[in-house]
Design a protein around this motif. Structure first.
Motif, PDB file in Angstrom:
ATOM      1  N   LYS A 118      -8.665  -0.701   0.184  1.00 44.71           N
ATOM      2  CA  LYS A 118      -8.405  -1.187   1.367  1.00 44.71           C
ATOM      3  C   LYS A 118      -7.443  -2.237   1.535  1.00 44.71           C
ATOM      4  O   LYS A 118      -7.171  -2.686   2.620  1.00 44.71           O
TER       5      LYS A 118
ATOM      6  N   SER B 271       0.745  -1.194   0.077  1.00 45.11           N
ATOM      7  CA  SER B 271       0.186  -0.021   0.039  1.00 45.11           C
ATOM      8  C   SER B 271       0.727   1.100  -0.037  1.00 45.11           C
ATOM      9  O   SER B 271       0.539   2.284  -0.494  1.00 45.11           O
ATOM     10  N   GLN B 272       1.997   1.066   0.652  1.00 45.01           N
ATOM     11  CA  GLN B 272       2.771   2.422   0.342  1.00 45.01           C
ATOM     12  C   GLN B 272       3.876   2.705  -0.612  1.00 45.01           C
ATOM     13  O   GLN B 272       4.417   3.610  -0.829  1.00 45.01           O
TER      14      GLN B 272
ATOM     15  N   PRO C  82      -6.540   6.123  -0.992  1.00 45.63           N
ATOM     16  CA  PRO C  82      -7.465   5.662   0.286  1.00 45.63           C
ATOM     17  C   PRO C  82      -8.480   4.719   0.202  1.00 45.63           C
ATOM     18  O   PRO C  82      -8.894   3.666   1.085  1.00 45.63           O
ATOM     19  N   GLU C  83      -9.459   4.828  -1.085  1.00 47.95           N
ATOM     20  CA  GLU C  83     -10.533   3.916  -0.995  1.00 47.95           C
ATOM     21  C   GLU C  83     -10.003   2.352  -1.550  1.00 47.95           C
ATOM     22  O   GLU C  83     -10.866   1.568  -1.168  1.00 47.95           O
TER      23      GLU C  83
ATOM     24  N   LYS D 138       1.604   5.413  -3.822  1.00 53.16           N
ATOM     25  CA  LYS D 138       0.845   4.767  -2.691  1.00 53.16           C
ATOM     26  C   LYS D 138      -0.680   4.461  -3.288  1.00 53.16           C
ATOM     27  O   LYS D 138      -1.247   5.035  -4.152  1.00 53.16           O
TER      28      LYS D 138
END
Length: 69
Positions: free
Chosen positions: A53, A13-14, A50-51, A47
């Motif tokens: 998950k 995710s990063q 945000p949506e 990255k």
């Protein structure tokens, strides 16, 4: 004759990646190494938004080598 190599890796995710590996070899060690190097040189990726998950995604990229005539 063209040759394909499939390289897989985990994308986190990063934007960082796990160690890429050859999932399907082209039969040519140099071409396989170049495909892995292309993935490594792309690190870091952006990255995750945000949506999204998911903590990680497994990605497989197909590289197709076509010799010049």
């Amino acid at each position: 004759e063209s040759k394909d190599v499939h390289v897989s890796f985990f994308l986190y995710s990063q934007g960082n990646i796990g160690k890429p590996f050859v999932e399907k070899s082209s039969g040519n060690e140099k071409l396989d190494s170049l495909a892995v190097r292309a993935v490594l040189d792309s690190d870091p990726f952006p990255k995750f938004p945000p949506e999204l998950k998911e903590p990680s995604l497994q990605i497989t990229i197909r590289f197709k080598y076509i010799p010049q005539e």
